[in-house]
Write an enzyme that holds these catalytic residues in place. Structure first.
Site, PDB file in Angstrom:
ATOM      1  N   SER A  86       0.868  -1.178   0.000  1.00  0.00           N
ATOM      2  CA  SER A  86       0.000   0.000   0.000  1.00  0.00           C
ATOM      3  C   SER A  86       0.900   1.222   0.000  1.00  0.00           C
ATOM      4  O   SER A  86       2.094   1.129   0.312  1.00  0.00           O
ATOM      5  CB  SER A  86      -0.883  -0.005   1.255  1.00  0.00           C
ATOM      6  OG  SER A  86      -1.473   1.260   1.472  1.00  0.00           O
ATOM      7  N   TYR A 126      -1.648  -0.954  10.559  1.00  0.00           N
ATOM      8  CA  TYR A 126      -1.782  -1.206   9.122  1.00  0.00           C
ATOM      9  C   TYR A 126      -0.500  -0.831   8.387  1.00  0.00           C
ATOM     10  O   TYR A 126      -0.005  -1.606   7.551  1.00  0.00           O
ATOM     11  CB  TYR A 126      -2.961  -0.413   8.575  1.00  0.00           C
ATOM     12  CG  TYR A 126      -3.222  -0.630   7.105  1.00  0.00           C
ATOM     13  CD1 TYR A 126      -3.865  -1.772   6.650  1.00  0.00           C
ATOM     14  CD2 TYR A 126      -2.832   0.322   6.161  1.00  0.00           C
ATOM     15  CE1 TYR A 126      -4.112  -1.979   5.298  1.00  0.00           C
ATOM     16  CE2 TYR A 126      -3.071   0.127   4.813  1.00  0.00           C
ATOM     17  CZ  TYR A 126      -3.717  -1.019   4.378  1.00  0.00           C
ATOM     18  OH  TYR A 126      -3.949  -1.212   3.037  1.00  0.00           O
TER      19      TYR A 126
END
Length: 318
Positions: free
Chosen positions: A192, A205
Site C-alpha cells: 500500500s 496497518y
C-alpha cells in the site's frame, strides 16, 4: 634485513594490486549501471511489451470484493485460469459467476482463511489435485482498522498482522513448490502507499504494509540468488487509497489529483505490472518517485510536503 625488505615490498605490491583491482571493479560497476539506465530510458520511449498470460494458472486471495474481484475478472478476460480464494463463500461465488460469464478462462472457487497456516497448506494440496499447480500467486487480501494506536485492541493488532502479513508467508510457503515444479512463476503482493509513508490512524496497518515490502524485497533476493533465478519473478504493488470500502473516512485535500482510486483501474494497473515484470509499482506511478526524492531532503522538508498534500484517513471511531 634483506628478507624484511623483500617481504615489505611484496606486501606493498599486493596492497597496490588489491586497490587497483577494487578501482577497476568499481568502474565496471559504474559502467554497467550507466548502461542499464540507458537501456531503461530507451525502453521508456518505446511502447510497452506485455507478455501473454493466457496460459497462466492464477491464484488470487481476497476475491470476494474490491480489488480482488476486479483482478479475477481481468485475468479471466485475458484467458488465464483463475482460482478465487476468500473466506466469504457467498461473495466469492458471486465473483466466480461474474468471471464465468466472460466465457474465456476457467474459474474456480475455494474457501479458506488464509491467516491460518494449516488451512493454506491444505488449500495448496486441494488446488494441485483439482486444478493443477499454479504459476501466479497474488496476495491481495487485507484488512484496515483505522483509529489511533491507543484505541487499537490487542486482538485487532494481532488480526491485522495475521491477515496482512502472515497470510503472505503461508501462501508463499505453500505455493512456491508449485512454481518450482513448473520451473517458472510470479508472486505479486499488494502492499500500500501506507507501506511507503507512515500515516496517522493507521499505525498497525502501516506496520504490516512496510513488512510486506520487506518480505518481498528479501524474497526477490533469495529467488535471484537461488536455483530459480529469472524463473520465478516478484512484483510489489503500492496502491493509493482505493474505493473498496476499507477507507471509511478518507481525508483528501486534492480530490481531482489524488482522489480515491477505482478498483477496476487498480486491477488493470496490477495486471500490467505483472505482464511487464515490474519489480515495484505505485499507483499512481509518480508516488514512488516523489517518495524516493523526498527522502533525500531534510526531514522537515518531507513533513512540509506531507502536510501540504494532507491525505490519509480519519478515525473510524468518530
Amino acid at each position: 634485513m634483506i628478507e624484511r625488505e623483500i617481504i615489505h615490498t611484496t606486501t606493498a605490491s599486493k596492497r597496490l594490486f588489491d586497490v587497483l583491482q577494487d578501482v577497476v571493479q568499481f568502474l565496471l560497476l559504474f559502467l554497467r549501471i550507466f548502461l542499464e539506465m540507458f537501456v531503461m530510458l530507451i525502453q521508456k520511449a518505446l511502447p510497452k511489451r506485455l507478455k501473454d498470460i493466457s496460459g497462466e494458472v492464477v491464484l488470487i486471495t481476497g476475491t470476494g470484493h474490491g480489488i480482488g474481484r476486479e483482478l479475477a475478472l481481468h485475468y479471466a478476460s485475458l484467458g488465464s485460469t483463475v482460482i478465487c480464494v476468500d473466506i466469504n463463500e457467498k461473495n466469492n461465488l458471486q465473483t466466480v459467476q461474474k468471471a464465468k460469464r466472460l466465457n474465456l478462462g476457467d474459474v474456480h472457487s475455494f474457501i479458506c482463511d488464509v491467516s491460518k497456516r494449516e488451512q493454506v497448506m491444505a488449500l495448496a494440496d486441494r488446488v494441485k489435485a483439482e486444478v493443477g499447480p499454479i504459476s501466479v500467486l497474488i496476495n491481495n487480501v487485507g484488512i484496515m482498522p483505522t483509529h489511533p494506536i491507543l484505541q487499537q485492541s490487542a486482538e485487532e493488532i494481532q488480526r491485522v498482522f495475521d491477515v496482512n502479513v502472515f497470510s503472505q508467508f503461508w501462501t508463499i510457503q505453500a505455493f512456491l513448490s508449485h512454481m518450482e515444479e513448473k520451473n517458472r512463476g510470479h508472486i505479486i503482493a499488494l502492499s500500500s502507499i501506507a507501506g511507503v509513508v507512515g500515516l496517522s490512524n493507521l499505525v498497525p496497518y502501516c506496520a504490516t504494509k512496510f513488512a510486506v515490502r520487506g518480505l518481498m524485497e528479501a524474497l526477490h533476493e533469495e529467488l535471484r540468488e537461488g536455483p530459480y533465478r529469472n524463473m520465478i519473478k516478484t512484483t510489489t504493488i503500492f496502491p493509493y487509497m482505493t474505493n473498496t470500502g476499507l477507507c471509511k473516512h478518507p481525508k483528501v485535500k486534492f480530490p481531482s489529483i489524488l482522489g480515491l482510486l477505482d478498483p477496476k483501474e487498480v486491477a488493470m494497473r496490477i495486471v500490467e505490472a505483472h505482464r511487464s515484470d515490474a519489480l515495484e509499482v505505485t499507483i499512481p506511478s509518480c508516488l514512488l518517485h516523489i517518495n524516493n526524492w523526498t527522502r533525500l531532503l531534510p526531514d522537515h522538508c518531507g513533513l512540509m510536503l506531507k502536510d501540504y498534500i494532507d491525505s490519509g484517513v480519519e478515525s473510524d471511531l468518530i
